[in-house]
Design a protein around this motif. Structure first.
Motif, PDB file in Angstrom:
ATOM      1  N   PHE A   5      -5.580  -6.180  -3.323  1.00 40.86           N
ATOM      2  CA  PHE A   5      -5.297  -6.220  -1.888  1.00 40.86           C
ATOM      3  C   PHE A   5      -6.401  -5.428  -1.192  1.00 40.86           C
ATOM      4  O   PHE A   5      -6.523  -4.223  -1.425  1.00 40.86           O
ATOM      5  N   PHE A   7      -7.846  -3.733   2.103  1.00 47.60           N
ATOM      6  CA  PHE A   7      -7.583  -3.294   3.476  1.00 47.60           C
ATOM      7  C   PHE A   7      -8.832  -3.498   4.336  1.00 47.60           C
ATOM      8  O   PHE A   7      -9.941  -3.115   3.944  1.00 47.60           O
ATOM      9  N   ARG A  62      -0.943  -5.279   8.028  1.00 56.37           N
ATOM     10  CA  ARG A  62      -0.202  -4.014   7.899  1.00 56.37           C
ATOM     11  C   ARG A  62       0.081  -3.505   9.299  1.00 56.37           C
ATOM     12  O   ARG A  62      -0.838  -3.178  10.060  1.00 56.37           O
ATOM     13  N   GLN A 123       5.448   0.012   1.646  1.00 61.23           N
ATOM     14  CA  GLN A 123       4.700   1.085   1.003  1.00 61.23           C
ATOM     15  C   GLN A 123       5.595   2.314   0.888  1.00 61.23           C
ATOM     16  O   GLN A 123       6.167   2.775   1.881  1.00 61.23           O
ATOM     17  N   CYS A 155       4.472  -1.129  -2.855  1.00 58.23           N
ATOM     18  CA  CYS A 155       3.145  -0.531  -3.017  1.00 58.23           C
ATOM     19  C   CYS A 155       3.264   0.990  -2.914  1.00 58.23           C
ATOM     20  O   CYS A 155       3.940   1.506  -2.017  1.00 58.23           O
ATOM     21  N   PRO A 199      -4.839   2.869  -3.107  1.00 64.29           N
ATOM     22  CA  PRO A 199      -6.302   2.787  -3.072  1.00 64.29           C
ATOM     23  C   PRO A 199      -6.958   3.979  -3.769  1.00 64.29           C
ATOM     24  O   PRO A 199      -6.365   5.049  -3.924  1.00 64.29           O
ATOM     25  N   CYS A 225      -4.550  -1.663  -4.380  1.00 66.69           N
ATOM     26  CA  CYS A 225      -5.156  -1.802  -3.059  1.00 66.69           C
ATOM     27  C   CYS A 225      -6.605  -1.323  -3.122  1.00 66.69           C
ATOM     28  O   CYS A 225      -6.924  -0.374  -3.832  1.00 66.69           O
TER      29      CYS A 225
END
Length: 295
Positions: A5, A7, A62, A123, A155, A199, A225
């Motif tokens: 994923f 961002f 998001r 999340q 997530c 991330p 992410c």
């Protein structure tokens, strides 16, 4: 199975355009942490414009957290045809998920989107969220309304979680191991897909990133992410089983099938005892590879 994923700040046109050409499994156009408060309302229009362009990846938005002043308007402005899913940060209760899921159902009906087709990915990234993760992920069974449930996976957000607890994680992040394990366990106990990992922000620490990816996959995460395009290829590769793992799984599945024909359910393959749990795990690995190959 979704591995990567990416961002992308919704208010940076050149990065949105570049994301259209990248090989991420999914792109998340972000209205939360990468967009300053003063620019959030204007950025919603940028997302609407982006929905009309060709994308080779799944496309998510998001929005801001349910506790903020922006969440409702983010959803109303951006949920429309062309979007595959919504990521909602800082989920802390089943009620949070119920409210977002209910609103998505209303927006699907209003805008001609197939009922239940939107993916809702929460999340979990605060102390309250991790502490209540079991109940959060059981939200489907707790809701007071009927209809499709849009949450397939959750997530984990390490940066916000560490900040909330006042942690200072080292590169190998043992300080976050317990939270990650709880998210994986709660996901599987709730009958959901394996979760997506946080991330990685240390762009120059490539060796540590490789170790983190290996720990993450072996720890039960299905993907990660990304916050930089250079992370996409390592992530996609890391969450695909290795050729050695695939070959071993094929040997286990074949040998166990033959054993079952003889009435046996406990055999040795490559020096390892194989019974039903091991055979089922090997078959699941092969099924995941087949799913990736069919993308």
């Amino acid at each position: 199975m979704i591995r990567s994923f990416l961002f992308v700040p919704a208010n940076v046109p050149r990065r949105v355009e570049k994301a259209q050409t990248l090989n991420a499994d999914a792109v998340i156009l972000d209205l939360e942490d990468s967009v300053a408060p003063s620019d959030k309302p204007a950025s919603r229009g940028a997302i609407v414009a982006a929905l009309g362009r060709p994308w080779q990846s799944l496309l998510y938005v998001r929005v801001n957290a349910p506790s903020t002043q922006w969440c409702y308007a983010d959803l109303v402005a951006t949920v429309r045809k062309g979007i595959d899913g919504v990521v909602v940060p800082k989920i802390e209760s089943a009620a949070d998920l119920h409210a977002i899921d209910w609103l998505l159902a209303a927006l699907e009906r209003e805008r001609g989107i197939a009922e239940g087709s939107l993916d809702l990915m929460p999340q979990v990234e605060t102390a309250a969220g991790v502490q209540r993760v079991d109940r959060i992920l059981q939200a489907r069974n707790l809701r007071p309304y009927r209809g499709p449930w849009r949450v397939k996976r959750v997530c984990f957000g390490a940066a916000d979680y560490a900040n909330d607890l006042g942690l200072s994680p080292t590169l190998d992040e043992p300080e976050l191991a317990d939270a990650r394990a709880r998210v994986v366990l709660a996901s599987r106990a709730a009958g959901m897909e394996n979760p997506i990992d946080s991330p990685w922000f240390h762009f120059k620490e490539t060796a540590a990133f490789s170790r983190a990816l290996e720990r993450s996959r072996r720890g039960g995460f299905q993907g990660r992410c990304c916050v930089h395009p250079d992370q996409i290829a390592p992530v996609n590769e890391a969450y695909r089983p290795t050729s050695q793992e695939i070959a071993a799984a094929e040997r286990i599945v074949a040998a166990f099938a033959e054993a079952e024909k003889r009435g046996a359910a406990a055999i040795e393959v490559d020096g390892q005892m194989v019974d039903y749990p091991v055979a089922h795990r090997a078959q699941a690995l092969l099924d995941a590879v087949l799913s990736l190959n069919n993308k």
